[in-house]
Every structure is written in C-alpha cells, then in structure tokens.
Scaffold this active site. Structure first.
Site, PDB file in Angstrom:
ATOM      1  N   GLU A  39      12.846  33.340  23.596  1.00 33.00           N
ATOM      2  CA  GLU A  39      11.751  32.911  22.728  1.00 33.00           C
ATOM      3  C   GLU A  39      11.371  34.077  21.848  1.00 33.00           C
ATOM      4  O   GLU A  39      11.311  35.215  22.340  1.00 33.00           O
ATOM      5  CB  GLU A  39      10.478  32.594  23.546  1.00 33.00           C
ATOM      6  N   ILE A  40      11.155  33.812  20.584  1.00 36.60           N
ATOM      7  CA  ILE A  40      10.429  34.761  19.749  1.00 36.60           C
ATOM      8  C   ILE A  40       9.229  33.968  19.268  1.00 36.60           C
ATOM      9  O   ILE A  40       9.396  32.846  18.751  1.00 36.60           O
ATOM     10  CB  ILE A  40      11.273  35.266  18.556  1.00 36.60           C
TER      11      ILE A  40
END
Ligand SMILES: Nc1nc2c(ncn2[C@@H]2O[C@H](COP(=O)(O)OP(=O)(O)OP(=O)(O)O)[C@@H](O)[C@H]2O)c(=O)[nH]1
Ligand SMILES: [Mg+2]
Length: 419
Positions: free
Chosen positions: A306-307
């Site tokens: 995830e960013i």
C-alpha cells in the site's frame, strides 16, 4: 701456534674485505649504466602507450564494429568512470514528501524483512532515503535493529505497540471468539485458528496509522517480509500521489475468501446507513458490489502493498468506519482481514480518482505477482519478472473490473496475459 693462527686469521679478514669492496663496486656500477632521468622514464612510457593505442585502434584487415582490441602484452589503459548517460543519479533531485516506509514485524521476521528492504532500497530508496518505521507488539531485539538500520538508507525508528491496540477489546465475548477459532480450524480456513493473526488484522485496519511514530508523517508505503520488487522505480511515488491528489493505491487485487468475512458487508451496510455523510459521491461501489450494494463481491486491493495517505486514515470518515466495524466484532467472531477493510473504506469513502493503480511498480508477495503489462515499460525499468506470471488479467484478479468501472484503457498486450 697461537701467533701463527692469529696471522692466518688476519689474512683471511683482509681477503674477505678486498672481495667485499670489489663486489660493492661491481654491483653499484651496474644500475648506473641504466640510470635514467625522470624525463627518460616518461618518454619510454609514452612510447609504450603510443604503441598500445596504435595496435588497438588502427583498423585491421577484416575488423568489424564491436570487435574487441587484440590481446596485448602491453599494460591495459587506465579505467575511466562510467558515463552518467542512462544511469540514474546517485541521489534524486527535488523535494521529499513527508513520508515513511512502515513495517509490522516480529523479531523472527528479520531475514525475510531484510530481503524486502534490500530490494526496496536497490530499486528505489537508495536515491530518496525515506525513513522506515518498524512496529512490533514486542520489543525489537538488537539483531533486528542492527540489521534493519544497516540496510535502510533513511532513518529507522522502532515502536512497541501499546496493549490496547493489540488485544481483545472488552466488548468481545472471549468464549464465542474461541469457538469460532476452533470451528475455523476444523474447516481448515487459513489462519482461522490464530489469535495473533486477528490482532494483526485489527491493528493494520485501525491502529498502525495512529502510532506515535507514524503521527509525524503524512504518507506511508507498507512493506511486508519476503516481498520482491522487480523493476526500478525511477520517480517518487509519494510525490506522484500528492501531485495527483491520490489517497490510496494498489498493485494487486483479488477476491477474498468468503468464509473469513460472512457478515462484513452487513456491517458495512449498517455504517452506510448511519453515516451517509462519509460516503463519497463518485465512489467505487461498483468495484465492491455487482448488485448496487446489496451484496459484497469480495473484491479487494491486496493491502500487503500500500502507498497511502495517513491523514485520510486519521480522518473522521475512516475512524468512524473502523469503529463501527470493530464494534460489530468481526475481527474476532470471524476473521476479517485488513485488506477488505481498507479496500471497502477506499471504495466508499474516497472519490474514484483518489485511488491509484501503480502498473509500473512490479511486486510479488506469495503467491501473486504484478509484472507490468507492456514490454517497453519492463525494458525501460530493468524489470526481472516474467510477464507470464502477471496476475492482473487472470480470472481471480479484480484489476480488470477496476479498469472497467473507471473506463480505463487496458494496457496493450493484456489479452496475451489472460491465461
Ligand atoms: N509484530 C508482529 N507482527 C506480525 C504478527 N503476525 C504477523 N505480523 C506481521 O504482519 C504482517 C502480515 O502478516 P503475514 O504473516 O505476512 O500475513 P499474510 O501476508 O496474510 O500471510 P503470508 O502469506 O504468511 O505472508 C507481516 O508484516 C508480518 O510480519 C505478530 O504476531 N506480531
Ligand atoms: Mg505477508
């Protein structure tokens, strides 16, 4: 007898002395014959180099482009540094975002997280030097701290999670939760019997973004042990997210095991009713449901990568969402994962355009691979993944659906990667 032997000894010493003097004169006169001035030496060396270059650069009969110079007994010319053309700068120019990598890990995960860090550093962070926050429900040991500190090019920070964020809330009926685990174990549901896995999922759903160490940052990139990055990341994804007003991103999507979330959507529907103010107008409900919101189709973004934006997770909308779900008890009475929880939140609370698919970040977490579609992209980014392993367009991925609901054009060549 004594005086005779003394004389004999004297003769011997004199003879030895004469020989020594003669030897000294002869040996010191030899180099004198070859003694050169400094300019003689340089001239001689220049002659050698000239000879070498004549030999290696003169067109020889039958020589073709790309031929190596002939083997020579002459010394090799000095090596010169690589030209910078084509190579990324050692340190990227430009501003840095207020961002950090974040990893939840046990001390025993050290060698697996070391592999992940090395890849993230080699492919991206050695040029950006972003910080890395490590979180654990136990104190980190010296080995973990020393190795991770040595591998990360930015600052490393180590946080111990407080008990309230890693334990059963008081509203959970422990007996009921235990029976669920026994039942799931009997049905062989993956991690179905694990208490710690449930704490981990609840922590990643509701607490990692409000740890004291995380409060300093606006952006995070989650990294798990044993992942791989297959391509160079030549730009700053945090900055990309900020510049394009993105809040959440993914590289892989798939269907959740239905047995782990039987009542999750009921809980979500309850939240939508009680908090209509948090539901985004142009949301991604169509990614999550095939019948206008009646039921969950189990699509989710795979949250081991995830960013995202921490301020979004710390917003009243997300906190209300998490609290509402948490109260319903599914983290313990079922086995809700943080992936569907984050994904449903992103799908309902964010505008469609605030979610980004990073085609160019090539990623592996067992057992799925995201290898960018498009040969030129893979060559440009020096990727080492096999495009045949790309999961994006296979039947069990939800990425095709993501493209469809957003009216996005699928990358050229995607059809060839469908089975
Ligand atoms: N400190 C701590 N970290 C944990 C614990 N359980 C899992 N984690 C971490 O939480 C993240 C997710 O756990 P994983 O075991 O990778 O879960 P998963 O990705 O669903 O399953 P795998 O296929 O095994 O990778 C990883 O970064 C783990 O290191 C735990 O009990 N304590
Ligand atoms: Mg994992």
């Amino acid at each position: 007898m004594a005086s005779g032997s003394g004389r004999y000894l004297r003769y011997l010493l004199v003879t030895f002395f004469i020989f020594a003097v003669l030897y000294f004169i002869s040996s010191s006169s030899k180099p004198r014959e070859h003694l050169q001035t400094a300019s003689d030496i340089i001239r001689e060396q220049n002659e050698k180099w000239r000879g070498y270059y004549d030999q290696t650069t003169a067109p020889s009969a039958g020589a073709t482009e790309g031929h190596h110079p002939k083997a020579s007994s002459q010394p090799a010319p000095p090596t010169s540094p690589n030209t910078v053309a084509g190579l990324p700068n050692a340190a990227a120019d430009g501003p840095r975002m207020n961002a950090t990598f974040v990893t939840l890990a046990r001390n025993s995960d050290i060698w697996e997280i070391a592999r992940s860090i090395r890849q993230v550093e080699d492919r991206f962070n050695h040029r950006y030097n972003y910080d890395w926050v490590f979180l654990n429900d136990m104190p980190f040991d010296d080995t973990f701290i020393n190795i991770t500190t040595s591998l990360v090019s930015g600052k490393t920070k180590y946080g111990e999670i407080e008990k309230e964020h890693w334990s059963f809330p008081d509203f959970i009926d422990q007996d009921k939760a235990k029976k669920v685990r026994e039942d799931m174990a009997a049905r062989k549901i993956i991690y179905g019997d694990s208490v710690s896995y449930r704490h981990m999922c609840r922590f990643e759903s509701g607490f990692f973004f409000r740890q004291p160490l995380m409060n300093e940052y606006e952006w995070y990139w989650r990294v798990e042990p044993s992942i791989e990055l297959f391509c160079d990341v030549h730009y700053d994804p945090f900055k990309y997210m900020a510049d394009h007003k993105k809040k959440y991103s993914f590289v892989l999507s798939l269907y959740e095991y239905a047995e782990t979330v039987p009542t999750l959507w009921d809980s979500v529907k309850k939240f939508m009713k009680t908090h209509p103010e948090h539901i985004a107008q142009d949301n991604s409900l169509a990614f999550l449901s095939d019948d206008g919101g009646d039921s969950y189709n189990h699509c989710h973004f795979w949250s081991n990568f995830e960013i995202g934006n921490l301020n979004w997770l710390r917003s009243p909308a997300y906190l209300d969402f998490f609290e509402s779900l948490d109260r319903d008890g599914g983290f313990f009475y079922e086995r809700w994962g943080d992936a569907p929880v984050h994904s449903i939140a992103a799908g309902l609370l964010l505008q469609k355009e605030e979610i980004h698919f990073f085609n160019d970040i090539a990623y592996y977490h067992v057992p799925f691979t995201h290898c960018p579609t498009g040969e030129q992209t893979r060559l440009d980014l020096k990727c080492h993944c096999n495009p045949k392993d790309n999961f994006d367009w296979k039947g069990y991925s939800c990425t095709s659906r993501w493209f469809d609901i957003n009216g996005l054009k699928k990358p050229d060549g995607y059809e060839a990667e469908m089975d």
